[in-house]
Design a protein around this motif. Structure first.
Motif, short mmCIF file in Angstrom:
data_model
loop_
_atom_site.label_atom_id
_atom_site.label_comp_id
_atom_site.label_asym_id
_atom_site.label_seq_id
_atom_site.Cartn_x
_atom_site.Cartn_y
_atom_site.Cartn_z
N PRO A 178 0.81 -1.22 0.00
CA PRO A 178 0.00 0.00 0.00
C PRO A 178 0.85 1.28 0.00
CG PRO A 178 0.15 -0.84 2.22
CD PRO A 178 0.89 -1.83 1.35
N GLU A 179 0.23 2.35 -0.44
CA GLU A 179 0.81 3.69 -0.30
C GLU A 179 0.22 4.39 0.92
OE1 GLU A 179 1.25 5.69 -4.43
OE2 GLU A 179 -0.38 4.21 -4.63
N ILE A 180 -1.03 4.05 1.23
CA ILE A 180 -1.72 4.57 2.40
C ILE A 180 -2.22 3.39 3.23
CG2 ILE A 180 -3.81 5.75 3.20
CD1 ILE A 180 -2.03 7.82 2.25
N VAL A 181 -2.04 3.48 4.55
CA VAL A 181 -2.60 2.49 5.47
C VAL A 181 -3.60 3.21 6.37
CG1 VAL A 181 -2.16 0.92 7.38
CG2 VAL A 181 -0.58 0.98 5.45
N ILE A 182 -4.85 2.76 6.33
CA ILE A 182 -5.89 3.31 7.21
C ILE A 182 -6.00 2.42 8.43
CG2 ILE A 182 -8.29 4.02 7.42
CD1 ILE A 182 -8.43 4.22 4.39
N SER A 183 -5.72 2.99 9.59
CA SER A 183 -5.85 2.26 10.85
C SER A 183 -7.23 2.54 11.44
CB SER A 183 -4.76 2.69 11.82
OG SER A 183 -5.02 2.24 13.13
N VAL A 184 -7.96 1.48 11.77
CA VAL A 184 -9.32 1.63 12.31
C VAL A 184 -9.36 1.04 13.71
CG1 VAL A 184 -11.77 1.18 11.95
CG2 VAL A 184 -10.25 1.40 9.97
N GLY A 185 -9.55 1.89 14.71
CA GLY A 185 -9.58 1.44 16.10
C GLY A 185 -9.18 2.58 17.01
N GLY A 186 -8.01 2.46 17.59
CA GLY A 186 -7.47 3.51 18.44
C GLY A 186 -5.97 3.59 18.26
N ASP A 187 -5.29 4.21 19.23
CA ASP A 187 -3.84 4.33 19.13
C ASP A 187 -3.15 2.98 19.18
OD1 ASP A 187 -3.93 7.04 18.84
OD2 ASP A 187 -3.50 7.50 20.94
N GLY A 188 -3.71 2.03 19.93
CA GLY A 188 -3.13 0.69 19.98
C GLY A 188 -3.17 0.01 18.63
N THR A 189 -4.26 0.21 17.90
CA THR A 189 -4.37 -0.36 16.56
C THR A 189 -3.37 0.28 15.62
OG1 THR A 189 -6.73 -0.69 16.96
CG2 THR A 189 -5.97 -0.90 14.68
N LEU A 190 -3.19 1.60 15.74
CA LEU A 190 -2.23 2.27 14.87
C LEU A 190 -0.80 1.81 15.17
CD1 LEU A 190 -2.40 5.73 13.40
CD2 LEU A 190 -0.22 5.00 14.36
N LEU A 191 -0.49 1.60 16.44
CA LEU A 191 0.83 1.05 16.79
C LEU A 191 1.04 -0.32 16.16
CD1 LEU A 191 1.16 2.01 20.57
CD2 LEU A 191 2.64 2.80 18.72
N SER A 192 0.00 -1.15 16.19
CA SER A 192 0.09 -2.47 15.57
C SER A 192 0.28 -2.36 14.06
CB SER A 192 -1.16 -3.30 15.88
OG SER A 192 -1.28 -3.55 17.26
N ALA A 193 -0.42 -1.41 13.44
CA ALA A 193 -0.29 -1.19 12.00
C ALA A 193 1.13 -0.73 11.66
CB ALA A 193 -1.30 -0.15 11.53
N PHE A 194 1.68 0.15 12.47
CA PHE A 194 3.05 0.62 12.27
C PHE A 194 4.03 -0.54 12.29
CE2 PHE A 194 6.87 1.59 14.83
CZ PHE A 194 7.59 2.29 13.87
N HIS A 195 3.91 -1.43 13.25
CA HIS A 195 4.84 -2.55 13.34
C HIS A 195 4.59 -3.59 12.24
CE1 HIS A 195 7.11 -1.58 16.97
NE2 HIS A 195 5.99 -1.05 17.45
N HIS A 196 3.35 -3.73 11.82
CA HIS A 196 3.03 -4.67 10.75
C HIS A 196 3.68 -4.25 9.43
CE1 HIS A 196 0.61 -7.72 8.66
NE2 HIS A 196 0.42 -6.81 7.71
N PHE A 197 3.69 -2.94 9.16
CA PHE A 197 4.24 -2.43 7.90
C PHE A 197 5.63 -1.81 8.10
CE2 PHE A 197 -0.33 -2.50 7.04
CZ PHE A 197 -0.35 -3.10 5.78
N ASN A 198 6.30 -2.23 9.15
CA ASN A 198 7.59 -1.65 9.53
C ASN A 198 8.63 -1.68 8.42
OD1 ASN A 198 10.25 -1.56 11.30
ND2 ASN A 198 8.55 -0.89 12.58
N ASP A 199 8.66 -2.75 7.67
CA ASP A 199 9.70 -2.91 6.64
C ASP A 199 9.53 -1.92 5.49
OD1 ASP A 199 10.84 -4.95 8.08
OD2 ASP A 199 9.85 -6.55 6.97
N ALA A 200 8.33 -1.36 5.33
CA ALA A 200 8.07 -0.43 4.22
C ALA A 200 7.74 0.96 4.73
CB ALA A 200 6.92 -0.96 3.36
N ILE A 201 8.23 1.28 5.94
CA ILE A 201 7.84 2.51 6.62
C ILE A 201 8.17 3.77 5.82
CG2 ILE A 201 9.96 2.83 7.94
CD1 ILE A 201 6.40 3.25 9.29
N ASP A 202 9.22 3.74 5.01
CA ASP A 202 9.62 4.93 4.25
C ASP A 202 8.71 5.21 3.07
OD1 ASP A 202 11.83 5.37 5.91
OD2 ASP A 202 13.10 4.05 4.71
#
Length: 268
Positions: free
Chosen positions: A37-61
């Motif tokens: 993806p180019e955009i990741v939409i996190s649906v939930g709260g800050d905990g969900t966004l943290l999980s999304a960040f770590h899930h897509f960690n390898d492509a963070i740039d």
């Protein structure tokens, strides 16, 4: 534009996820892509966004994040669960605008065969002991600073300074300052044992290394990740060269977020 959805799939989050998927599939400008993806939409709260960040960690740039919060508090989330239509319109009109925040680079060296890990954290990392006092040598830029005794140490990013760091008495840092913070967790200070006793701000070109006296029985957290039952020889922290990017459609100013999250609406 390629869009992924990362959801906790609980209650309202599940309903929002279904709405988003339908509207993305119906859009002529958006494509659902959970792998690249180019955009990741996190649906939930800050905990969900943290999980999304770590899930897509390898492509963070190469990814920008958007947060929809479906609960009571969302420090990283700009959109509410009833604003799906407005968000889709913003995505369709996207011109790659963004705002970025610093990340924490963590290097962990273990004593079981010389193995090591390298992790990025969005909020913080903490080294703690549960039942006994943690004794740890603290080095700043490879120069011995102090021998800490207490429950633990919290090392946070500027945006993470509003999370666990704030709870243990650390300062809140504007994310425009590319720095990290060390805060003590219940330190022991008396005539025999002394620590600095206050938060310490470290610039991006310097680093902090923790070397625990006891390599066993420690608990290490990196955001939501938990490392235990491994002998930790040392941990090094530094502000990373990588950053997290948020799609700036109506991204709130940092201090507005702080005020809304912790103070509420003030009426003159």
């Amino acid at each position: 534009m390629r869009v992924a959805i990362f959801s906790n799939m609980v209650g309202a989050s599940s309903d929002v996820t279904v709405q988003l998927r339908k509207k993305i599939d119906a859009s002529k400008k958006l494509t659902f892509d959970g792998l690249n993806p180019e955009i990741v939409i996190s649906v939930g709260g800050d905990g969900t966004l943290l999980s999304a960040f770590h899930h897509f960690n390898d492509a963070i740039d190469h990814i920008r994040f958007v947060g929809i919060h479906t609960g009571h508090l969302g420090f990283y989330t700009d959109w509410r669960d009833y604003e799906v239509d407005q968000l889709i319109k913003s995505l369709e009109m996207d011109n790659r605008q963004s705002v970025s925040y610093p990340l924490l680079k963590i290097k962990i060296h273990y004593a079981d065969g010389g193995s090591s890990d390298q992790i990025l954290a969005l909020n913080e990392s903490a080294l703690k002991r549960v039942s006994t006092t943690m004794v740890t040598d603290v080095y700043i830029k490879d120069v011995f600073f102090e021998k800490f005794r207490g429950d633990g140490l919290c090392i946070s990013t500027p945006t993470g300074s509003t999370a666990y760091n704030k709870a243990v008495g650390g300062a809140i840092i504007d994310p425009r300052l590319n720095a990290m913070q060390i805060s003590e967790i219940a330190s022991i200070n008396n005539r025999v044992f002394r620590t600095m006793g206050s938060p310490i701000i470290i610039p991006p070109e310097e680093w902090v290394t923790l070397i625990p006296d006891d390599i066993y029985h420690n608990i290490l957290t990196c955001d939501q990740l938990l490392i235990k039952d491994r002998p930790i020889r040392s941990i090094s922290y530094q502000i990373s060269k990588h950053r997290i990017y948020f799609a700036k459609y109506r991204h709130s100013h940092f201090w507005n977020r702080v005020s809304n999250s912790f103070i509420g609406v003030n009426k003159k």
